[in-house]
Each structure stands twice: as C-alpha cells, then as structure tokens.
Scaffold this motif. Structure first.
Motif, PDB file in Angstrom:
ATOM      1  N   ALA A  19      38.260  28.432  39.913  1.00 26.07           N
ATOM      2  CA  ALA A  19      37.561  28.885  38.889  1.00 26.07           C
ATOM      3  C   ALA A  19      37.434  27.340  38.703  1.00 26.07           C
ATOM      4  O   ALA A  19      36.085  27.411  38.157  1.00 26.07           O
ATOM      5  CB  ALA A  19      38.648  29.561  37.533  1.00 26.07           C
ATOM      6  N   TYR A  27      48.563  33.229  39.807  1.00 27.57           N
ATOM      7  CA  TYR A  27      47.334  33.103  38.316  1.00 27.57           C
ATOM      8  C   TYR A  27      46.755  31.610  38.389  1.00 27.57           C
ATOM      9  O   TYR A  27      45.623  31.219  38.719  1.00 27.57           O
ATOM     10  CB  TYR A  27      48.316  33.002  37.361  1.00 27.57           C
ATOM     11  CG  TYR A  27      47.437  33.017  35.448  1.00 27.57           C
ATOM     12  CD1 TYR A  27      46.407  34.038  35.098  1.00 27.57           C
ATOM     13  CD2 TYR A  27      48.436  32.354  34.809  1.00 27.57           C
ATOM     14  CE1 TYR A  27      45.533  33.394  33.848  1.00 27.57           C
ATOM     15  CE2 TYR A  27      47.736  31.851  34.043  1.00 27.57           C
ATOM     16  CZ  TYR A  27      46.589  32.020  33.928  1.00 27.57           C
ATOM     17  OH  TYR A  27      45.992  31.890  32.589  1.00 27.57           O
ATOM     18  N   ALA A  73      44.256  30.957  41.266  1.00 27.79           N
ATOM     19  CA  ALA A  73      42.682  31.795  40.372  1.00 27.79           C
ATOM     20  C   ALA A  73      42.394  30.218  39.203  1.00 27.79           C
ATOM     21  O   ALA A  73      40.861  30.510  39.531  1.00 27.79           O
ATOM     22  CB  ALA A  73      43.299  32.727  40.000  1.00 27.79           C
ATOM     23  N   ARG A 120      33.585  48.037  36.349  1.00 31.29           N
ATOM     24  CA  ARG A 120      34.364  46.760  37.046  1.00 31.29           C
ATOM     25  C   ARG A 120      35.061  45.925  36.714  1.00 31.29           C
ATOM     26  O   ARG A 120      34.502  45.534  35.139  1.00 31.29           O
ATOM     27  CB  ARG A 120      33.297  46.879  37.741  1.00 31.29           C
ATOM     28  CG  ARG A 120      32.862  47.280  38.492  1.00 31.29           C
ATOM     29  CD  ARG A 120      31.832  46.828  39.926  1.00 31.29           C
ATOM     30  NE  ARG A 120      31.881  45.365  40.392  1.00 31.29           N
ATOM     31  CZ  ARG A 120      31.296  44.816  41.375  1.00 31.29           C
ATOM     32  NH1 ARG A 120      30.130  44.930  41.990  1.00 31.29           N
ATOM     33  NH2 ARG A 120      32.231  43.557  41.270  1.00 31.29           N
ATOM     34  N   ASP A 121      35.719  45.647  36.574  1.00 31.80           N
ATOM     35  CA  ASP A 121      36.575  44.908  36.205  1.00 31.80           C
ATOM     36  C   ASP A 121      36.188  42.640  36.138  1.00 31.80           C
ATOM     37  O   ASP A 121      36.218  42.736  38.055  1.00 31.80           O
ATOM     38  CB  ASP A 121      38.098  44.404  36.788  1.00 31.80           C
ATOM     39  CG  ASP A 121      38.679  45.284  35.372  1.00 31.80           C
ATOM     40  OD1 ASP A 121      38.145  45.009  34.509  1.00 31.80           O
ATOM     41  OD2 ASP A 121      40.343  45.666  35.685  1.00 31.80           O
ATOM     42  N   THR A 122      35.569  41.621  35.462  1.00 36.21           N
ATOM     43  CA  THR A 122      35.082  41.494  35.713  1.00 36.21           C
ATOM     44  C   THR A 122      36.396  40.148  36.571  1.00 36.21           C
ATOM     45  O   THR A 122      37.568  40.213  36.221  1.00 36.21           O
ATOM     46  CB  THR A 122      34.188  40.203  34.799  1.00 36.21           C
ATOM     47  OG1 THR A 122      35.918  40.370  33.021  1.00 36.21           O
ATOM     48  CG2 THR A 122      33.118  40.874  33.973  1.00 36.21           C
ATOM     49  N   HIS A 123      36.271  39.053  37.331  1.00 33.86           N
ATOM     50  CA  HIS A 123      37.265  37.901  37.264  1.00 33.86           C
ATOM     51  C   HIS A 123      38.238  37.321  36.183  1.00 33.86           C
ATOM     52  O   HIS A 123      39.379  37.319  36.324  1.00 33.86           O
ATOM     53  CB  HIS A 123      36.727  36.690  37.937  1.00 33.86           C
ATOM     54  CG  HIS A 123      35.791  37.049  39.404  1.00 33.86           C
ATOM     55  ND1 HIS A 123      36.667  36.237  40.709  1.00 33.86           N
ATOM     56  CD2 HIS A 123      35.043  37.928  39.743  1.00 33.86           C
ATOM     57  CE1 HIS A 123      35.423  37.178  41.749  1.00 33.86           C
ATOM     58  NE2 HIS A 123      34.409  37.746  40.892  1.00 33.86           N
ATOM     59  N   GLY A 124      37.417  37.159  34.868  1.00 33.80           N
ATOM     60  CA  GLY A 124      37.945  36.281  33.215  1.00 33.80           C
ATOM     61  C   GLY A 124      39.044  37.689  33.103  1.00 33.80           C
ATOM     62  O   GLY A 124      39.919  37.660  32.452  1.00 33.80           O
ATOM     63  N   THR A 156      40.463  40.147  35.078  1.00 35.57           N
ATOM     64  CA  THR A 156      41.548  40.439  36.015  1.00 35.57           C
ATOM     65  C   THR A 156      42.533  39.373  35.451  1.00 35.57           C
ATOM     66  O   THR A 156      43.529  39.441  35.575  1.00 35.57           O
ATOM     67  CB  THR A 156      40.897  40.652  37.476  1.00 35.57           C
ATOM     68  OG1 THR A 156      40.037  41.743  37.281  1.00 35.57           O
ATOM     69  CG2 THR A 156      42.093  40.775  38.486  1.00 35.57           C
ATOM     70  N   VAL A 157      42.098  37.869  35.563  1.00 39.37           N
ATOM     71  CA  VAL A 157      42.639  37.550  35.342  1.00 39.37           C
ATOM     72  C   VAL A 157      43.713  37.242  34.356  1.00 39.37           C
ATOM     73  O   VAL A 157      45.296  36.911  33.835  1.00 39.37           O
ATOM     74  CB  VAL A 157      42.249  35.464  35.717  1.00 39.37           C
ATOM     75  CG1 VAL A 157      42.960  34.257  35.460  1.00 39.37           C
ATOM     76  CG2 VAL A 157      41.662  35.558  37.117  1.00 39.37           C
ATOM     77  N   ARG A 217      34.860  26.170  41.402  1.00 42.44           N
ATOM     78  CA  ARG A 217      33.612  26.264  41.243  1.00 42.44           C
ATOM     79  C   ARG A 217      32.900  26.444  40.856  1.00 42.44           C
ATOM     80  O   ARG A 217      31.601  26.019  40.558  1.00 42.44           O
ATOM     81  CB  ARG A 217      34.552  28.136  40.708  1.00 42.44           C
ATOM     82  CG  ARG A 217      32.644  28.718  41.313  1.00 42.44           C
ATOM     83  CD  ARG A 217      33.225  30.572  40.418  1.00 42.44           C
ATOM     84  NE  ARG A 217      33.309  30.010  39.043  1.00 42.44           N
ATOM     85  CZ  ARG A 217      34.351  31.040  38.481  1.00 42.44           C
ATOM     86  NH1 ARG A 217      34.030  32.091  38.845  1.00 42.44           N
ATOM     87  NH2 ARG A 217      34.387  31.424  37.366  1.00 42.44           N
TER      88      ARG A 217
END
Length: 120
Positions: A47, A40, A43, A3-7, A9-10, A50
């Motif tokens: 982040a 981008y 996101a 699985r791709d992590t959020h990081g 992916t971005v 968050r």
C-alpha cells in the motif's frame, strides 16, 4: 452484502492479530497468526509502494503538462518567426506545416444571355 475495501480487510486482520497476541493458543492457530501477520506487513508495504507510485504519477503528469504548454508556446513563436522570414504567402511554409496565405479566386461572372426571366 457490501464489499470489503482493502483498508477494512487489513484492519480486520490487524484486529485478530492483536487480539491473539497475548493468548494461549493451539499451535495451528499460532502458525495462522504468524502467517497473517506476515501478510499484514506485506499488504502495508504494498500500500505504501502504491501510494508512492500514485504520487510519482501525479508529479510526472504535472511536469508533462508544463512541458507540453511550453512546447506549444515555443511552436507558436517559431511559426510566427518562420512566417515573418518567408512571408505569409510563400509556398515554402508548407515545409514547416504552415498553410501559406492564398488569395481567394472569385468565380467568373457569367453574362446574361437574354433567355433568363427577370423576376418582377
């Protein structure tokens, strides 16, 4: 497939945005690039938000832990002084949630009737 992590992916978005920056491209590809660039930026902002919430949560948890410990110490001191004021066996201690000291009653000892056998 991992699985791709959020990081990841971005970062993938950033790579494609940067690689198309100085290129001649079709209008639809230019529109896609601008939309992806906006996503981008959003996101990154989310982040950051968050991370700020996470830091605030940790700070609040630490402050709560300190207050709970202070409260426990104060409650212990108050219970000690209440017990001292009323006496350790006063029934009014129950009003404060403190169990008064009560004397243990010994069971009445029964006298042998003479019918019991004595083990030898």
């Amino acid at each position: 497939m991992a699985r791709d992590t959020h990081g990841n992916t971005v970062q993938g978005w950033k790579r494609i945005i940067d690689s198309l920056a100085d290129k001649e491209m079709e209008p639809i590809l230019k529109e896609y690039r601008e939309t992806l660039l906006a996503l981008y930026q959003e996101a990154l902002d989310l982040a950051t938000k968050r991370d700020a919430y996470r830091a605030a949560k940790q700070e609040a948890s630490r402050a709560l832990k300190e207050k709970l410990e202070q409260g426990r110490r104060l409650k212990t001191a108050m219970r000690f002084h209440i017990r001292r004021q009323y006496g350790p066996d006063n029934e009014r201690l129950v009003e404060f949630g403190i169990r008064p000291r009560r004397l243990l009653r010994k069971k009445a000892r029964t006298e042998p009737t003479g019918n019991e056998s004595i083990p030898s």
